[in-house]
Design a protein around this motif. Structure first.
Motif, PDB file in Angstrom:
ATOM      1  N   CYS A 141       0.830  -1.215   0.000  1.00 27.87           N
ATOM      2  CA  CYS A 141       0.000   0.000   0.000  1.00 27.87           C
ATOM      3  C   CYS A 141       0.860   1.259   0.000  1.00 27.87           C
ATOM      4  O   CYS A 141       1.649   1.471   0.918  1.00 27.87           O
ATOM      5  CB  CYS A 141      -0.924   0.001   1.215  1.00 27.87           C
ATOM      6  SG  CYS A 141      -1.908   1.513   1.291  1.00 27.87           S
ATOM      7  N   CYS A 185      -3.122  -3.313  -3.120  1.00 27.52           N
ATOM      8  CA  CYS A 185      -3.241  -4.302  -2.038  1.00 27.52           C
ATOM      9  C   CYS A 185      -3.956  -5.548  -2.548  1.00 27.52           C
ATOM     10  O   CYS A 185      -3.586  -6.673  -2.198  1.00 27.52           O
ATOM     11  CB  CYS A 185      -3.991  -3.691  -0.858  1.00 27.52           C
ATOM     12  SG  CYS A 185      -5.577  -2.967  -1.312  1.00 27.52           S
ATOM     13  N   VAL A 201      -2.385   2.696   4.384  1.00 33.61           N
ATOM     14  CA  VAL A 201      -3.778   2.577   4.830  1.00 33.61           C
ATOM     15  C   VAL A 201      -3.946   1.392   5.779  1.00 33.61           C
ATOM     16  O   VAL A 201      -4.721   1.438   6.728  1.00 33.61           O
ATOM     17  CB  VAL A 201      -4.694   2.376   3.594  1.00 33.61           C
ATOM     18  CG1 VAL A 201      -6.111   2.055   4.005  1.00 33.61           C
ATOM     19  CG2 VAL A 201      -4.652   3.599   2.694  1.00 33.61           C
ATOM     20  N   CYS A 210      -6.242   2.432  -5.467  1.00 35.28           N
ATOM     21  CA  CYS A 210      -5.338   2.044  -6.561  1.00 35.28           C
ATOM     22  C   CYS A 210      -5.402   0.540  -6.822  1.00 35.28           C
ATOM     23  O   CYS A 210      -5.026   0.084  -7.894  1.00 35.28           O
ATOM     24  CB  CYS A 210      -3.912   2.444  -6.220  1.00 35.28           C
ATOM     25  SG  CYS A 210      -3.259   1.593  -4.766  1.00 35.28           S
ATOM     26  N   GLY A 211      -5.818  -0.249  -5.839  1.00 32.53           N
ATOM     27  CA  GLY A 211      -5.941  -1.698  -6.024  1.00 32.53           C
ATOM     28  C   GLY A 211      -4.656  -2.466  -5.845  1.00 32.53           C
ATOM     29  O   GLY A 211      -4.628  -3.679  -6.072  1.00 32.53           O
ATOM     30  N   CYS A 231      -7.067   6.144   1.560  1.00 29.80           N
ATOM     31  CA  CYS A 231      -7.002   5.204   0.433  1.00 29.80           C
ATOM     32  C   CYS A 231      -7.120   5.922  -0.915  1.00 29.80           C
ATOM     33  O   CYS A 231      -7.939   6.818  -1.084  1.00 29.80           O
ATOM     34  CB  CYS A 231      -8.117   4.176   0.577  1.00 29.80           C
ATOM     35  SG  CYS A 231      -8.089   2.941  -0.728  1.00 29.80           S
ATOM     36  N   LEU A 232      -6.287   5.487  -1.858  1.00 30.23           N
ATOM     37  CA  LEU A 232      -6.307   6.026  -3.230  1.00 30.23           C
ATOM     38  C   LEU A 232      -7.159   5.166  -4.164  1.00 30.23           C
ATOM     39  O   LEU A 232      -7.292   5.488  -5.328  1.00 30.23           O
ATOM     40  CB  LEU A 232      -4.889   6.034  -3.808  1.00 30.23           C
ATOM     41  CG  LEU A 232      -3.774   6.648  -2.994  1.00 30.23           C
ATOM     42  CD1 LEU A 232      -2.448   6.263  -3.585  1.00 30.23           C
ATOM     43  CD2 LEU A 232      -3.950   8.145  -2.995  1.00 30.23           C
TER      44      LEU A 232
END
Ligand code: SF4
Ligand code: SF4
Length: 182
Positions: free
Chosen positions: A76, A113, A80, A110-111, A107-108
């Motif tokens: 991450c 994680c 987060v 972004c995926g 959290c962005l």
């Protein structure tokens, strides 16, 4: 000084260039169609790959998928995630996330994680209506994240060792799966 032709004179006195520049604006003015959606009564159709609120997932027998490996925390970019992992009681070769926290104010979406998780324990739902008055409500714990997963992903996978029996030979904790033939 160059003399202007009658065409150039006509363009000058009718502001031709300005009219050409305003063509799109005038067209919208004459053929006006409202594009405003009356949210929350009307909602936009989300794209298939929409990345919404994160969730922790379970297998079809209700056990948590997360094995507490911390890879999501390491992947991450916004810090987060916080994972506190521990041994599964009585099964020393297995670990799980004893505690799992996400600070969704950072959290962005972004995926990264989700991509980092080796057992697909994280998923991105299509939930986006998470406006709150107190941002502390966006500090989610494991139970809250599992509850989001339960409602967003009703169809669940079988346990990994049942999908791929060979992986069970690396984990002595699974006594109920078939043993490798000699
Ligand atoms: S989606 Fe991106 S920013 Fe959000 S928790 Fe996952 S890795 Fe971190
Ligand atoms: S969610 Fe996935 S990557 Fe994160 S600790 Fe659990 S198993 Fe590891």
């Amino acid at each position: 000084m160059k003399r202007l032709s009658w065409r150039e004179w006509l363009k000058t006195i009718t502001f031709y260039e300005i009219l050409v520049g305003m063509k799109a604006t005038l067209s919208h003015l004459l053929h006006y169609k409202p594009i405003t959606l009356q949210y929350p009564h009307e909602k936009r159709t989300l794209p298939d790959n929409y990345r919404g609120m994160l969730a922790l997932l379970r297998y079809d027998d209700g056990t948590e998928k997360c094995v507490g490996c911390d890879l999501c925390e390491a992947a991450c970019p916004s810090r987060v995630i916080r994972v506190v992992s521990a041994e599964v009681p009585g099964e020393p070769t297995k670990r799980y996330s004893k505690e799992y926290y996400m600070d969704m104010t950072r959290c962005l979406f972004c995926g990264m994680c989700v991509d980092a998780c080796p057992v697909d324990a994280l998923g991105m739902t299509r939930e986006f209506e998470w406006a709150v008055y107190d941002k502390r409500q966006l500090h989610l714990n494991k139970e809250q994240l599992l509850a989001i997963g339960d409602r967003a992903f009703p169809v669940r996978e079988k346990r990994l060792e049942l999908q791929h029996p060979n992986v069970a030979f690396f984990n002595v904790a699974f006594k109920h799966v078939p043993h490798k033939p000699n």
